[in-house]
Design a protein around this motif. Structure first.
Motif, PDB file in Angstrom:
ATOM      1  N   TYR A 159     -11.442  -5.125  14.935  1.00 30.61           N
ATOM      2  CA  TYR A 159     -11.177  -4.730  13.555  1.00 30.61           C
ATOM      3  C   TYR A 159      -9.902  -5.372  13.027  1.00 30.61           C
ATOM      4  CZ  TYR A 159     -14.462  -1.031  14.809  1.00 30.61           C
ATOM      5  OH  TYR A 159     -15.560  -0.347  15.237  1.00 30.61           O
ATOM      6  N   THR A 160      -9.936  -5.612  11.726  1.00 32.37           N
ATOM      7  CA  THR A 160      -8.695  -5.967  11.038  1.00 32.37           C
ATOM      8  C   THR A 160      -8.271  -4.741  10.238  1.00 32.37           C
ATOM      9  OG1 THR A 160      -9.302  -8.285  10.829  1.00 32.37           O
ATOM     10  CG2 THR A 160      -7.621  -7.445   9.303  1.00 32.37           C
ATOM     11  N   LEU A 161      -7.108  -4.197  10.576  1.00 32.88           N
ATOM     12  CA  LEU A 161      -6.641  -2.969   9.924  1.00 32.88           C
ATOM     13  C   LEU A 161      -5.741  -3.326   8.752  1.00 32.88           C
ATOM     14  CD1 LEU A 161      -6.538   0.106   9.940  1.00 32.88           C
ATOM     15  CD2 LEU A 161      -4.573  -0.034  11.484  1.00 32.88           C
ATOM     16  N   SER A 162      -6.155  -2.910   7.549  1.00 39.32           N
ATOM     17  CA  SER A 162      -5.349  -3.148   6.350  1.00 39.32           C
ATOM     18  C   SER A 162      -4.739  -1.809   5.926  1.00 39.32           C
ATOM     19  CB  SER A 162      -6.236  -3.705   5.227  1.00 39.32           C
ATOM     20  OG  SER A 162      -5.483  -3.842   4.042  1.00 39.32           O
ATOM     21  N   PHE A 163      -3.414  -1.752   5.881  1.00 37.03           N
ATOM     22  CA  PHE A 163      -2.722  -0.481   5.606  1.00 37.03           C
ATOM     23  C   PHE A 163      -1.941  -0.570   4.301  1.00 37.03           C
ATOM     24  CE2 PHE A 163       1.043   2.241   5.786  1.00 37.03           C
ATOM     25  CZ  PHE A 163       0.460   3.475   6.062  1.00 37.03           C
ATOM     26  N   THR A 164      -2.082   0.439   3.480  1.00 40.50           N
ATOM     27  CA  THR A 164      -1.303   0.547   2.245  1.00 40.50           C
ATOM     28  C   THR A 164      -0.382   1.749   2.376  1.00 40.50           C
ATOM     29  OG1 THR A 164      -3.120  -0.368   0.938  1.00 40.50           O
ATOM     30  CG2 THR A 164      -1.385   0.846  -0.248  1.00 40.50           C
ATOM     31  N   ASP A 165       0.928   1.525   2.274  1.00 36.54           N
ATOM     32  CA  ASP A 165       1.855   2.645   2.456  1.00 36.54           C
ATOM     33  C   ASP A 165       1.856   3.563   1.224  1.00 36.54           C
ATOM     34  OD1 ASP A 165       3.380   1.394   0.523  1.00 36.54           O
ATOM     35  OD2 ASP A 165       4.891   0.646   1.921  1.00 36.54           O
ATOM     36  N   ALA A 166       2.523   4.690   1.336  1.00 38.84           N
ATOM     37  CA  ALA A 166       2.608   5.671   0.249  1.00 38.84           C
ATOM     38  C   ALA A 166       3.948   6.389   0.361  1.00 38.84           C
ATOM     39  CB  ALA A 166       1.447   6.654   0.320  1.00 38.84           C
ATOM     40  N   ASP A 167       4.231   7.228  -0.620  1.00 38.01           N
ATOM     41  CA  ASP A 167       5.495   7.976  -0.630  1.00 38.01           C
ATOM     42  C   ASP A 167       5.230   9.469  -0.439  1.00 38.01           C
ATOM     43  OD1 ASP A 167       7.067   5.730  -1.059  1.00 38.01           O
ATOM     44  OD2 ASP A 167       6.859   5.872  -3.243  1.00 38.01           O
ATOM     45  N   PHE A 168       6.121  10.099   0.278  1.00 34.13           N
ATOM     46  CA  PHE A 168       6.116  11.555   0.443  1.00 34.13           C
ATOM     47  C   PHE A 168       7.357  12.077  -0.269  1.00 34.13           C
ATOM     48  CE2 PHE A 168       7.671  15.233   2.922  1.00 34.13           C
ATOM     49  CZ  PHE A 168       6.644  16.115   2.657  1.00 34.13           C
ATOM     50  N   THR A 169       7.164  13.009  -1.211  1.00 31.37           N
ATOM     51  CA  THR A 169       8.272  13.495  -2.038  1.00 31.37           C
ATOM     52  C   THR A 169       8.594  14.947  -1.715  1.00 31.37           C
ATOM     53  OG1 THR A 169       7.647  12.011  -3.842  1.00 31.37           O
ATOM     54  CG2 THR A 169       9.103  13.849  -4.394  1.00 31.37           C
ATOM     55  N   ILE A 170       9.872  15.231  -1.478  1.00 31.12           N
ATOM     56  CA  ILE A 170      10.363  16.603  -1.362  1.00 31.12           C
ATOM     57  C   ILE A 170      11.113  16.900  -2.655  1.00 31.12           C
ATOM     58  CG2 ILE A 170      11.835  18.201  -0.096  1.00 31.12           C
ATOM     59  CD1 ILE A 170      11.450  16.483   2.372  1.00 31.12           C
ATOM     60  N   HIS A 171      10.614  17.866  -3.419  1.00 30.18           N
ATOM     61  CA  HIS A 171      11.220  18.197  -4.706  1.00 30.18           C
ATOM     62  C   HIS A 171      12.353  19.213  -4.530  1.00 30.18           C
ATOM     63  CE1 HIS A 171       8.116  16.106  -7.034  1.00 30.18           C
ATOM     64  NE2 HIS A 171       7.235  16.605  -6.169  1.00 30.18           N
ATOM     65  N   LYS A 172      13.311  19.179  -5.456  1.00 30.91           N
ATOM     66  CA  LYS A 172      14.374  20.186  -5.440  1.00 30.91           C
ATOM     67  C   LYS A 172      13.789  21.560  -5.733  1.00 30.91           C
ATOM     68  CE  LYS A 172      18.287  17.245  -6.699  1.00 30.91           C
ATOM     69  NZ  LYS A 172      19.459  17.096  -7.577  1.00 30.91           N
ATOM     70  N   ALA A 173      14.327  22.570  -5.073  1.00 27.17           N
ATOM     71  CA  ALA A 173      13.845  23.946  -5.254  1.00 27.17           C
ATOM     72  C   ALA A 173      14.669  24.666  -6.311  1.00 27.17           C
ATOM     73  CB  ALA A 173      13.927  24.699  -3.926  1.00 27.17           C
TER      74      ALA A 173
END
Length: 203
Positions: A36-50
Motif C-alpha cells: 500500500y501507499t499510505l497518503s496522510f493528511t494532518d489535522a488540528d486538535f483545538t483545546i478551547h478556553k473555559a
C-alpha cells in the motif's frame, strides 16, 4: 480498502500540550505494509478556553462616608488572571486606586471587578454597589408665624437647624441679624435633645 488479512500498524501522534491552544495531529508511526501507499493528511486538535467559575465582587464596607475608604476584593473565578477594579457607573462618587475605593462624591457607584483571561480561561467580571454618604448634612429652615404685620404687632420667627448626616457638626455658627425695623427682639433656644447645649445669648 485493505485486503483481507492486511492492517495498518502504529498510531497517530499529537503535538504535546494541555493548555488551551491548537495542536497538530500527525501521522506518527501509522503505516501500512509494502502493498500500500499510505497518503496522510494532518489535522488540528483545538483545546478551547473555559469559562471561569462565578466571580463575586466584594466591597468592605459597602457604605462609606465622604473621604473615607472601602477595601475591594473578589472570591471565586478561575485561573491566574489578575483582578482589576473600575467604577463603571457613578465614577464621580468613587475614586479607585488598585483595590482601594475612596468616597469622592455623594451618591452610589457601581464597581466592576474584572478577572483577566489567562492561557486556559476566558475573562469574567462581577459588580458591587457602594454608597457614599456625607459626614454631616447641615440643614436650616426659617419661617414666620405670619405673612405680614402692622406696626406694633409681634412676629415670631422660627429657625430650625438640623444635621441629617451621620457625623456631628462642629465649629459652626448660625448668624441671623434682625433688620433695623424690628425692635425689642427677644431670642430663645429650644434644644432637640438634652445633650445639645444652647448658646447663652444670640450668636
Amino acid at each position: 480498502p485493505l485486503v483481507n488479512g492486511d492492517s495498518l500498524t502504529g498510531a497517530l501522534t499529537r503535538a504535546p500540550g494541555e493548555d488551551a491552544g491548537v495542536y497538530t495531529i500527525a501521522q506518527g508511526t501509522l503505516a501500512a505494509n509494502g502493498n500500500y501507499t499510505l497518503s496522510f493528511t494532518d489535522a488540528d486538535f483545538t483545546i478551547h478556553k473555559a469559562a471561569q467559575a462565578t466571580l463575586t465582587a466584594i466591597a468592605n464596607p459597602t457604605s462609606v462616608l465622604f473621604g473615607e475608604t472601602s477595601a475591594l476584593s473578589t472570591t471565586g473565578g478561575s485561573g491566574m488572571g489578575a483582578v482589576s477594579y473600575e467604577a463603571t457607573t457613578g465614577a464621580g462618587n468613587c475614586g479607585i486606586a488598585g483595590a482601594t475605593l475612596t468616597g469622592i462624591g455623594l451618591g452610589t457607584c457601581t464597581v466592576t471587578a474584572t478577572k483577566a483571561a489567562d492561557v486556559n480561561y476566558l475573562a469574567t467580571a462581577a459588580t458591587v454597589e457602594v454608597n457614599v454618604t456625607s459626614k454631616a448634612d447641615l440643614q436650616l429652615a426659617k419661617d414666620a408665624n405670619r405673612a405680614g404685620a402692622m406696626i406694633g404687632d409681634t412676629v415670631v420667627f422660627t429657625l430650625v437647624a438640623a444635621n441629617a448626616g451621620p457625623n456631628d457638626v462642629t465649629g459652626t455658627r448660625l448668624v441671623d441679624v434682625p433688620p433695623a425695623t424690628l425692635v425689642d427682639v427677644e431670642w430663645a433656644c429650644v434644644p432637640a435633645a438634652s445633650s445639645i447645649p444652647c448658646p447663652a445669648a444670640p450668636n
